[in-house]
Design an enzyme around this catalytic site. Structure first.
Site, PDB file in Angstrom:
ATOM      1  N   ARG A  37       0.396  -1.177  -0.452  1.00  0.00           N
ATOM      2  CA  ARG A  37      -0.125   0.428   0.358  1.00  0.00           C
ATOM      3  C   ARG A  37       0.862   1.432  -0.071  1.00  0.00           C
ATOM      4  O   ARG A  37       0.215   2.074   0.091  1.00  0.00           O
ATOM      5  CB  ARG A  37      -0.638  -0.325   1.448  1.00  0.00           C
ATOM      6  N   HIS A  67       7.430  -6.731  -8.189  1.00  0.00           N
ATOM      7  CA  HIS A  67       6.237  -6.181  -7.707  1.00  0.00           C
ATOM      8  C   HIS A  67       6.633  -4.447  -6.624  1.00  0.00           C
ATOM      9  O   HIS A  67       6.351  -4.322  -5.893  1.00  0.00           O
ATOM     10  CB  HIS A  67       5.490  -7.019  -7.127  1.00  0.00           C
ATOM     11  N   TYR A  70       0.700  -1.096  -5.069  1.00  0.00           N
ATOM     12  CA  TYR A  70      -0.599  -0.727  -5.300  1.00  0.00           C
ATOM     13  C   TYR A  70      -0.908   0.267  -5.238  1.00  0.00           C
ATOM     14  O   TYR A  70      -1.639   0.570  -6.937  1.00  0.00           O
ATOM     15  CB  TYR A  70      -2.081  -1.820  -5.037  1.00  0.00           C
ATOM     16  N   HIS A 107       1.734  -2.313 -12.959  1.00  0.00           N
ATOM     17  CA  HIS A 107       0.264  -2.048 -12.979  1.00  0.00           C
ATOM     18  C   HIS A 107       0.322  -0.609 -13.329  1.00  0.00           C
ATOM     19  O   HIS A 107       0.797   0.397 -12.106  1.00  0.00           O
ATOM     20  CB  HIS A 107      -1.024  -2.599 -11.629  1.00  0.00           C
ATOM     21  N   GLU A 142       1.872  -4.791 -16.317  1.00  0.00           N
ATOM     22  CA  GLU A 142       0.866  -6.017 -15.766  1.00  0.00           C
ATOM     23  C   GLU A 142      -0.538  -6.003 -17.269  1.00  0.00           C
ATOM     24  O   GLU A 142      -0.352  -4.970 -16.976  1.00  0.00           O
ATOM     25  CB  GLU A 142       0.749  -5.857 -14.821  1.00  0.00           C
ATOM     26  N   ASP A 176      -0.774 -11.925 -16.595  1.00  0.00           N
ATOM     27  CA  ASP A 176      -0.917 -12.054 -15.527  1.00  0.00           C
ATOM     28  C   ASP A 176      -2.363 -13.122 -16.086  1.00  0.00           C
ATOM     29  O   ASP A 176      -3.908 -12.515 -16.513  1.00  0.00           O
ATOM     30  CB  ASP A 176      -1.470 -11.302 -14.964  1.00  0.00           C
ATOM     31  N   HIS A 179      -5.740 -11.950 -14.598  1.00  0.00           N
ATOM     32  CA  HIS A 179      -6.620 -10.895 -14.873  1.00  0.00           C
ATOM     33  C   HIS A 179      -6.685 -10.862 -16.859  1.00  0.00           C
ATOM     34  O   HIS A 179      -7.608 -10.147 -16.943  1.00  0.00           O
ATOM     35  CB  HIS A 179      -5.858  -9.719 -14.896  1.00  0.00           C
ATOM     36  N   HIS A 211       2.258 -13.970 -14.853  1.00  0.00           N
ATOM     37  CA  HIS A 211       1.766 -14.636 -13.226  1.00  0.00           C
ATOM     38  C   HIS A 211       0.773 -15.679 -13.244  1.00  0.00           C
ATOM     39  O   HIS A 211       0.164 -15.405 -13.809  1.00  0.00           O
ATOM     40  CB  HIS A 211       0.634 -13.145 -12.553  1.00  0.00           C
ATOM     41  N   ASP A 224     -10.663  -9.236 -11.175  1.00  0.00           N
ATOM     42  CA  ASP A 224      -9.555  -9.385  -9.972  1.00  0.00           C
ATOM     43  C   ASP A 224      -9.433 -10.541  -8.706  1.00  0.00           C
ATOM     44  O   ASP A 224      -8.636 -10.190  -8.156  1.00  0.00           O
ATOM     45  CB  ASP A 224      -9.360  -7.910 -10.419  1.00  0.00           C
ATOM     46  N   HIS A 226      -8.639 -13.312  -7.734  1.00  0.00           N
ATOM     47  CA  HIS A 226      -7.115 -14.629  -7.880  1.00  0.00           C
ATOM     48  C   HIS A 226      -7.673 -16.109  -6.955  1.00  0.00           C
ATOM     49  O   HIS A 226      -7.997 -15.863  -5.870  1.00  0.00           O
ATOM     50  CB  HIS A 226      -5.930 -14.610  -7.273  1.00  0.00           C
ATOM     51  N   GLU A 256       0.469 -16.065  -7.476  1.00  0.00           N
ATOM     52  CA  GLU A 256      -0.459 -15.408  -6.425  1.00  0.00           C
ATOM     53  C   GLU A 256      -1.412 -15.587  -6.510  1.00  0.00           C
ATOM     54  O   GLU A 256      -2.321 -14.861  -6.310  1.00  0.00           O
ATOM     55  CB  GLU A 256      -0.136 -14.006  -7.340  1.00  0.00           C
TER      56      GLU A 256
HETATM   57 ZN    ZN Z   1      -4.511  -9.350  -9.318  1.00  0.00          ZN
HETATM   58 FE    FE Z   2      -0.289  -9.666 -10.899  1.00  0.00          FE
HETATM   59 FE    FE Z   3      -0.539  -7.567 -10.125  1.00  0.00          FE
END
Ligand code: ZN
Ligand code: FE
Ligand code: FE
Length: 277
Positions: A37, A67, A70, A107, A142, A176, A179, A211, A224, A226, A256
């Protein structure tokens, strides 16, 4: 070579991640550069990096993937949010050079109220301000589920960003599976067709990482969420077809999936290795 790993906690440093990976049958891993975050990044300990490099070498661990948090949104129309994104990108890319020749995934961003074109231009501006001629890190954009106003829910949007980047030799794409499926690409019924579309829009040469996730929702749901491999709507057959596809099989794969403990990842890794042709 089947390069397969999962997302690991970076709280105890690089050596510990490599040891965790080796303990669950993984030969690569992904980690957050800092709190997902946002927040400050921990100082990198050169002794940890050296111990990691030696362990990775002796255990065949390659192509680790960082990564970005977010909260990064270089597409924002708020100057403060864009400045935060530039600060994080600059800092993270500099840190990545302490473990050279790896990959950094982000992202692309969210348009929140702006036309996609404006958001795409701002993302490209941020990359142009952040990428360095001599860097050894490959930055990956991504593929996104297209949730809300996310940019990158279509291959064309990712291509439009990359088209505007000057140092595009440092830019690749991370595919991904959750995604892409949620975005409406039918990787279960027509993986070859989806890869043809990817190749047409972006070029398969840009594809650097996968991913590997199952999805809780149907194709085109833009959700989204997973799921563990084989416990979602994509299924293990389609996901192992991804790991076995001649155009994909040599790429690194990162799980993930929702696993409260490493043993969950170990089970998924074993199942995918067993299904590898
Ligand atoms: Zn995701
Ligand atoms: Fe991903
Ligand atoms: Fe991601």
């Amino acid at each position: 070579m089947f390069t397969l790993g999962c997302h690991l906690s970076s709280a105890k440093g690089y050596l510990r991640m490599a040891q965790d990976a080796a303990s669950i049958g993984a030969n690569t891993f992904q980690f957050f550069t800092r709190n997902p975050r946002g927040g400050r990044a921990k100082r990198i300990d050169p002794a940890d990096v050296a111990a990691f490099a030696a362990f990775a070498e002796s255990h065949g661990i390659a192509r680790i993937l960082a990564h970005a948090p977010y909260t990064l949104n270089p597409a924002s129309d708020k100057q403060q949010t864009r400045e935060f994104a530039l600060m994080v990108l600059g800092e993270d890319l500099a840190r990545m050079e302490e473990t050279p020749h790896q990959m950094y995934n982000m992202h692309p961003g969210s348009a929140v109220g702006q036309p996609a074109e404006a958001a795409i231009a701002k993302i490209a501006d941020a990359l142009n301000a952040s990428l360095q001629v001599g860097q050894t890190t490959t930055l990956l954009l991504e593929t996104m589920a297209g949730k809300g106003s996310e940019v990158g829910g279509t291959f064309e949007e990712l291509a439009a960003i990359i088209d505007r980047v000057d140092l595009d030799g440092h830019v690749g794409v991370c595919f991904d599976t959750c995604h892409v499926w949620d975005a409406g690409y039918d990787i279960v019924g027509d993986l070859d067709g989806v890869l043809r579309e990817f190749d047409h829009a972006i070029g398969l040469g840009r594809l650097k990482a996968i991913h590997l996730n199952d999805s809780m929702n149907p194709c085109g749901s833009h959700k989204d969420r997973h799921a563990r491999i084989g416990e979602g709507q994509i299924g293990i057959d389609a996901l192992s077809a991804v790991t076995n596809h001649p155009k994909l099989r040599d790429l690194p794969f990162y799980l993930e999936t929702p696993n409260p403990a490493l043993s969950g990842y170990a089970e998924e890794i074993a199942a995918l290795r067993k299904a590898r042709a």
